[in-house]
Design a protein around this motif. Sequence first.
Motif, PDB file in Angstrom:
ATOM      1  N   HIS A 145     122.715  54.941  40.496  1.00  0.00           N
ATOM      2  CA  HIS A 145     121.713  54.139  41.195  1.00  0.00           C
ATOM      3  C   HIS A 145     121.900  54.358  42.691  1.00  0.00           C
ATOM      4  CE1 HIS A 145     119.145  50.735  42.157  1.00  0.00           C
ATOM      5  NE2 HIS A 145     120.068  50.378  43.020  1.00  0.00           N
ATOM      6  N   LEU A 146     120.882  54.868  43.352  1.00  0.00           N
ATOM      7  CA  LEU A 146     120.891  55.051  44.798  1.00  0.00           C
ATOM      8  C   LEU A 146     120.367  53.778  45.434  1.00  0.00           C
ATOM      9  CD1 LEU A 146     121.353  56.925  47.224  1.00  0.00           C
ATOM     10  CD2 LEU A 146     119.030  57.782  46.895  1.00  0.00           C
ATOM     11  N   GLN A 187     116.660  52.467  45.661  1.00  0.00           N
ATOM     12  CA  GLN A 187     115.783  53.251  44.795  1.00  0.00           C
ATOM     13  C   GLN A 187     116.150  52.993  43.338  1.00  0.00           C
ATOM     14  OE1 GLN A 187     115.658  57.398  45.762  1.00  0.00           O
ATOM     15  NE2 GLN A 187     115.503  57.026  47.948  1.00  0.00           N
ATOM     16  N   ALA A 188     115.269  53.433  42.456  1.00  0.00           N
ATOM     17  CA  ALA A 188     115.518  53.264  41.020  1.00  0.00           C
ATOM     18  C   ALA A 188     116.705  54.119  40.590  1.00  0.00           C
ATOM     19  CB  ALA A 188     114.275  53.654  40.227  1.00  0.00           C
ATOM     20  N   GLY A 189     117.357  53.707  39.520  1.00  0.00           N
ATOM     21  CA  GLY A 189     118.488  54.450  38.986  1.00  0.00           C
ATOM     22  C   GLY A 189     118.072  55.374  37.863  1.00  0.00           C
ATOM     23  N   ASN A 190     119.036  56.144  37.374  1.00  0.00           N
ATOM     24  CA  ASN A 190     118.752  57.020  36.240  1.00  0.00           C
ATOM     25  C   ASN A 190     119.972  57.126  35.344  1.00  0.00           C
ATOM     26  OD1 ASN A 190     120.342  58.577  37.891  1.00  0.00           O
ATOM     27  ND2 ASN A 190     119.091  60.401  37.754  1.00  0.00           N
ATOM     28  N   SER A 244     132.046  50.093  37.646  1.00  0.00           N
ATOM     29  CA  SER A 244     131.315  50.988  38.539  1.00  0.00           C
ATOM     30  C   SER A 244     132.194  51.426  39.700  1.00  0.00           C
ATOM     31  CB  SER A 244     130.059  50.293  39.068  1.00  0.00           C
ATOM     32  OG  SER A 244     130.416  49.188  39.880  1.00  0.00           O
ATOM     33  N   ILE A 245     131.693  52.440  40.399  1.00  0.00           N
ATOM     34  CA  ILE A 245     132.321  52.930  41.615  1.00  0.00           C
ATOM     35  C   ILE A 245     131.193  53.279  42.578  1.00  0.00           C
ATOM     36  CG2 ILE A 245     132.461  55.322  40.785  1.00  0.00           C
ATOM     37  CD1 ILE A 245     135.152  55.509  42.312  1.00  0.00           C
ATOM     38  N   THR A 246     131.427  53.066  43.862  1.00  0.00           N
ATOM     39  CA  THR A 246     130.442  53.388  44.883  1.00  0.00           C
ATOM     40  C   THR A 246     130.831  54.683  45.564  1.00  0.00           C
ATOM     41  OG1 THR A 246     129.986  51.045  45.231  1.00  0.00           O
ATOM     42  CG2 THR A 246     129.309  52.551  46.978  1.00  0.00           C
ATOM     43  N   ILE A 247     129.869  55.606  45.683  1.00  0.00           N
ATOM     44  CA  ILE A 247     130.084  56.906  46.309  1.00  0.00           C
ATOM     45  C   ILE A 247     129.090  57.052  47.456  1.00  0.00           C
ATOM     46  CG2 ILE A 247     130.029  59.415  45.944  1.00  0.00           C
ATOM     47  CD1 ILE A 247     132.261  57.990  44.409  1.00  0.00           C
TER      48      ILE A 247
END
Length: 146
Positions: free
Chosen positions: A83-84, A87-90, A133-136
């Motif tokens: 998920h950006l 914006q929408a995720g995928n 989760s992890i944030t990149i």
Amino acid sequence: MSVFEMSRGTAGLVLTAAALAAPLAAGSAAHAVVTPTLQVAMTGSVLGVANTASVGCRQVAHATLKNPDGSPVSAGTVDFFSHLNGQAGNVVGSVPVNNGTAEISWLPDAPGTHVISAMYHDGGTDYQPVAGSITINAVNLGGACL
């Protein structure tokens, strides 16, 4: 108006059958559901303390699953999502758990803060679904993968 009558012997049989069935129902309801721990990590080019990745460069998302006693989870599936921010995720993909781990390749396609999520499920009633989760932070280095 009709009155339902039951002999004392029949009533005894009905009560005995109900008493015998109660522990069986209680036993299945008392089945313990295991809640594993899930930890998400990422490896790939440029990743470091700041969790920074290059746009278009291969990364690998790792999900580690452990039972409450510390042993690896041996079954189930992990679904990975990207998920950006804003914006929408995928869906990145689904991977079976093998000896407590599941991993999948991921390519950041745009600069910005991406959240990579992992959701574990076993398809049965033995394990509680869990997520992590992890944030990149993806940066555009003009296609350079360090």
